[in-house]
Write a protein that holds these residues in place. Structure first.
Motif, PDB file in Angstrom:
ATOM      1  N   VAL A   1      31.507 -58.577 -12.465  1.00 13.88           N
ATOM      2  CA  VAL A   1      30.648 -57.445 -12.830  1.00 13.88           C
ATOM      3  C   VAL A   1      30.603 -57.278 -14.342  1.00 13.88           C
ATOM      4  CG1 VAL A   1      30.271 -54.962 -12.596  1.00 13.88           C
ATOM      5  CG2 VAL A   1      31.175 -56.277 -10.660  1.00 13.88           C
ATOM      6  N   THR A   2      29.381 -57.194 -14.879  1.00 12.87           N
ATOM      7  CA  THR A   2      29.140 -56.861 -16.286  1.00 12.87           C
ATOM      8  C   THR A   2      28.220 -55.655 -16.322  1.00 12.87           C
ATOM      9  OG1 THR A   2      29.324 -59.174 -16.967  1.00 12.87           O
ATOM     10  CG2 THR A   2      28.214 -57.673 -18.485  1.00 12.87           C
ATOM     11  N   SER A   3      28.545 -54.668 -17.157  1.00 10.58           N
ATOM     12  CA  SER A   3      27.743 -53.451 -17.223  1.00 10.58           C
ATOM     13  C   SER A   3      27.438 -53.111 -18.672  1.00 10.58           C
ATOM     14  CB  SER A   3      28.480 -52.293 -16.547  1.00 10.58           C
ATOM     15  OG  SER A   3      27.654 -51.150 -16.449  1.00 10.58           O
TER      16      SER A   3
ATOM     17  N   CYS B   1      41.144 -46.415 -11.977  1.00  6.58           N
ATOM     18  CA  CYS B   1      40.991 -46.927 -10.613  1.00  6.58           C
ATOM     19  C   CYS B   1      41.487 -48.364 -10.475  1.00  6.58           C
ATOM     20  CB  CYS B   1      39.523 -46.866 -10.188  1.00  6.58           C
ATOM     21  SG  CYS B   1      38.821 -45.206 -10.173  1.00  6.58           S
ATOM     22  N   GLY B   2      41.913 -48.961 -11.586  1.00  2.00           N
ATOM     23  CA  GLY B   2      42.403 -50.335 -11.547  1.00  2.00           C
ATOM     24  C   GLY B   2      41.334 -51.391 -11.686  1.00  2.00           C
ATOM     25  N   TYR B   3      40.149 -51.011 -12.238  1.00  2.00           N
ATOM     26  CA  TYR B   3      39.051 -51.962 -12.403  1.00  2.00           C
ATOM     27  C   TYR B   3      38.818 -52.221 -13.889  1.00  2.00           C
ATOM     28  CZ  TYR B   3      38.034 -50.497  -7.599  1.00  2.00           C
ATOM     29  OH  TYR B   3      38.122 -50.200  -6.265  1.00  2.00           O
ATOM     30  N   PHE B   4      38.618 -53.495 -14.238  1.00  2.00           N
ATOM     31  CA  PHE B   4      38.419 -53.865 -15.636  1.00  2.00           C
ATOM     32  C   PHE B   4      37.274 -54.871 -15.766  1.00  2.00           C
ATOM     33  CE2 PHE B   4      42.777 -52.530 -14.994  1.00  2.00           C
ATOM     34  CZ  PHE B   4      42.930 -51.579 -15.985  1.00  2.00           C
ATOM     35  N   PRO B   5      36.048 -54.431 -15.457  1.00  2.00           N
ATOM     36  CA  PRO B   5      34.887 -55.308 -15.628  1.00  2.00           C
ATOM     37  C   PRO B   5      34.564 -55.478 -17.104  1.00  2.00           C
ATOM     38  CG  PRO B   5      34.153 -53.104 -15.142  1.00  2.00           C
ATOM     39  CD  PRO B   5      35.667 -53.067 -15.054  1.00  2.00           C
TER      40      PRO B   5
ATOM     41  N   ARG C   1      27.529 -62.757  -9.095  1.00  2.00           N
ATOM     42  CA  ARG C   1      27.768 -62.132 -10.391  1.00  2.00           C
ATOM     43  C   ARG C   1      26.632 -61.154 -10.647  1.00  2.00           C
ATOM     44  NH1 ARG C   1      27.198 -64.881 -14.574  1.00  2.00           N
ATOM     45  NH2 ARG C   1      28.714 -63.770 -15.864  1.00  2.00           N
ATOM     46  N   VAL C   2      26.996 -59.922 -11.028  1.00  2.00           N
ATOM     47  CA  VAL C   2      26.015 -58.848 -11.158  1.00  2.00           C
ATOM     48  C   VAL C   2      26.014 -58.306 -12.580  1.00  2.00           C
ATOM     49  CG1 VAL C   2      25.365 -56.536 -10.389  1.00  2.00           C
ATOM     50  CG2 VAL C   2      26.206 -58.201  -8.732  1.00  2.00           C
ATOM     51  N   LEU C   3      24.802 -58.114 -13.110  1.00  2.00           N
ATOM     52  CA  LEU C   3      24.613 -57.400 -14.369  1.00  2.00           C
ATOM     53  C   LEU C   3      24.049 -56.026 -14.042  1.00  2.00           C
ATOM     54  CD1 LEU C   3      24.558 -57.260 -17.482  1.00  2.00           C
ATOM     55  CD2 LEU C   3      22.244 -58.213 -17.393  1.00  2.00           C
ATOM     56  N   GLU C   4      24.761 -54.988 -14.471  1.00  2.00           N
ATOM     57  CA  GLU C   4      24.317 -53.605 -14.274  1.00  2.00           C
ATOM     58  C   GLU C   4      23.809 -53.066 -15.605  1.00  2.00           C
ATOM     59  OE1 GLU C   4      26.228 -49.614 -12.287  1.00  2.00           O
ATOM     60  OE2 GLU C   4      27.390 -50.598 -13.878  1.00  2.00           O
ATOM     61  N   ILE C   5      22.615 -52.503 -15.591  1.00  2.00           N
ATOM     62  CA  ILE C   5      22.033 -51.897 -16.784  1.00  2.00           C
ATOM     63  C   ILE C   5      22.187 -50.384 -16.671  1.00  2.00           C
ATOM     64  CG2 ILE C   5      19.985 -51.670 -18.212  1.00  2.00           C
ATOM     65  CD1 ILE C   5      21.041 -54.548 -17.965  1.00  2.00           C
ATOM     66  N   GLY C   6      23.029 -49.805 -17.518  1.00  2.00           N
ATOM     67  CA  GLY C   6      23.291 -48.365 -17.467  1.00  2.00           C
ATOM     68  C   GLY C   6      24.608 -48.071 -16.781  1.00  2.00           C
TER      69      GLY C   6
ATOM     70  N   CYS D   1      32.698 -53.333  -8.475  1.00  2.00           N
ATOM     71  CA  CYS D   1      33.979 -54.003  -8.683  1.00  2.00           C
ATOM     72  C   CYS D   1      34.756 -54.119  -7.378  1.00  2.00           C
ATOM     73  CB  CYS D   1      34.810 -53.257  -9.722  1.00  2.00           C
ATOM     74  SG  CYS D   1      34.185 -53.382 -11.408  1.00  2.00           S
ATOM     75  N   HIS D   2      34.753 -53.054  -6.584  1.00  2.00           N
ATOM     76  CA  HIS D   2      35.473 -53.093  -5.311  1.00  2.00           C
ATOM     77  C   HIS D   2      34.847 -54.107  -4.367  1.00  2.00           C
ATOM     78  CE1 HIS D   2      36.827 -51.885  -1.287  1.00  2.00           C
ATOM     79  NE2 HIS D   2      37.906 -51.436  -1.911  1.00  2.00           N
TER      80      HIS D   2
END
Length: 373
Positions: free
Chosen positions: A142-144, A162-166, A118-123, A134-135
């Motif tokens: 994924v949380t951003s 693109c079909g991604y819903f983080p 599980r990844v937290l992206e800042i920015g 996500c891919h």
């Protein structure tokens, strides 16, 4: 002949692999699958003069090919202005961009994610790096976090296309996102003056934090840290010059009206302002004075190199008289004394390269040290 986006993605992946940034098959598959242009439909800005920018919109010839070039593409100016708002040029500072793909993928490789992380992206930015995550991991992993609501909204639209819903969070990334903690990995796509301890608290023991450490003299380095069981993170700089926009709450204030540079005390300088032209030296100087800004003034055919800490009210001005540098300092701190002392100690220790610097982050703050060589 114009290439389609699939061919452009494959060509980009080949370029990134040949340059050494792209090193593993899962990230190559992500680069080949995620269409960067979906995150740039609003266009981008290109530099038209040293301080001027002009828009490049999606109906412009060559726009699609530019989307897959290995270059950073500025997407917002002055905090609110997007390419569609401008006809002609604008003379303001960029505030958001799509980072050059080689740096994006280098960071993702250096993050060392594993299946199930599980990844937290800042920015969040444009959302392109979020899409790659996500891919690779699945959007439920994924949380951003993005401070700008409109930037987050546009990123969400691109990700959805693109079909991604983080999980996309609007808020101060320096605080992380504790509601989703703990995370296996945390990656920051903005620069920070000091790594916030909430990031350490929200990362699992044994987890990895990857972030860019900066100062207001514009030298920055990528750092990777491992979180321990005791709420302390240890790591090192990775070397190689990187550059990100600072987290907005840590952006430097306008210099405003400069103090009286004829006041203060003058002495012969042991080091001249020209040492700051070197990236590594400037980074070491920032460790002593991270909130100092560097300016140059030309008065009566003489260049004066000004260092100013606006918040503290401290300043130093250096000038070259023949072969001798002099420094005049004022305010509550002797800025050049601090910087000189730090640089001379680094030189006395053999000027170790930045990739040998060690970092520790505790609840009390951040400390960066170097070994003797």
């Amino acid at each position: 002949m114009t290439m389609d986006s699939a061919a452009l993605r494959q060509a980009l992946a080949g370029h990134l692999a040949a340059g050494g940034a792209l090193r593993t098959q899962p990230w190559r598959q992500a680069i080949e699958a995620v269409p960067r242009h979906e995150f740039l439909h609003g266009g981008f800005f290109e530099r038209s003069a040293p301080d001027a920018w002009r828009p490049v919109l999606a109906d412009t010839d060559g726009w699609l090919e530019r989307c897959y070039a290995d270059e950073s593409l500025v997407t917002q100016i002055a905090g609110t202005i997007v390419p569609g708002d401008i006809r002609g040029e604008i003379l303001r500072e960029p505030t958001s961009s799509s980072t050059l793909p080689s740096l994006v993928v280098r960071m993702l490789e250096d993050l060392r994610v594993e299946d199930g992380d599980r990844v937290l992206e800042i920015g969040t930015g444009t959302g392109y790096s979020t899409g790659l995550l996500c891919h690779r991991l699945g959007d439920d992993r994924v949380t951003s976090v993005e401070v700008d609501p409109e930037v987050s909204r546009r990123a969400g639209a691109g990700l959805g296309a693109c079909g991604y819903f983080p999980e996309l969070v609007v808020g101060d990334g320096l605080a992380g996102h504790k509601d989703g903690a703990p995370y296996d990995r945390l990656v920051a796509t903005c620069g920070v003056l000091e790594l916030p301890h909430p990031w350490v608290e929200q990362t699992k023991p044994g987890g990895t934090i990857l972030a860019t450490l900066c100062g207001w003299m514009h030298a920055s380095e990528l750092a990777r840290l491992t979180v321990g069981d005791n709420g302390v993170a240890h790591g090192r700089l990775l070397g190689g010059q990187v550059s990100f926009m600072l987290a907005r709450p840590q952006s430097p204030p306008p210099p405003g009206m400069l103090p009286d540079l004829t006041a203060g005390e003058e002495r012969a300088a042991r080091l001249g302002a020209d040492v700051l032209d070197d990236w590594a030296t400037r980074f070491v100087a920032q460790l002593a004075a991270p909130r100092v800004q560097r300016l140059s003034l030309t008065l009566a055919d003489t260049t004066q190199h000004v260092l100013v800490d606006v918040e503290a009210g401290a300043w130093a001005v250096l000038s070259l008289d023949g072969e001798q540098w002099t420094v005049r300092q004022g305010g509550p701190a002797q800025l050049w004394d601090q910087i000189e002392e730090h640089l001379l100690r680094w030189r006395a220790d053999g000027s170790p390269p930045l990739d040998r610097f060690e970092i520790i982050v505790t609840p009390e703050g951040q400390r960066i040290t170097w070994p003797k060589v």
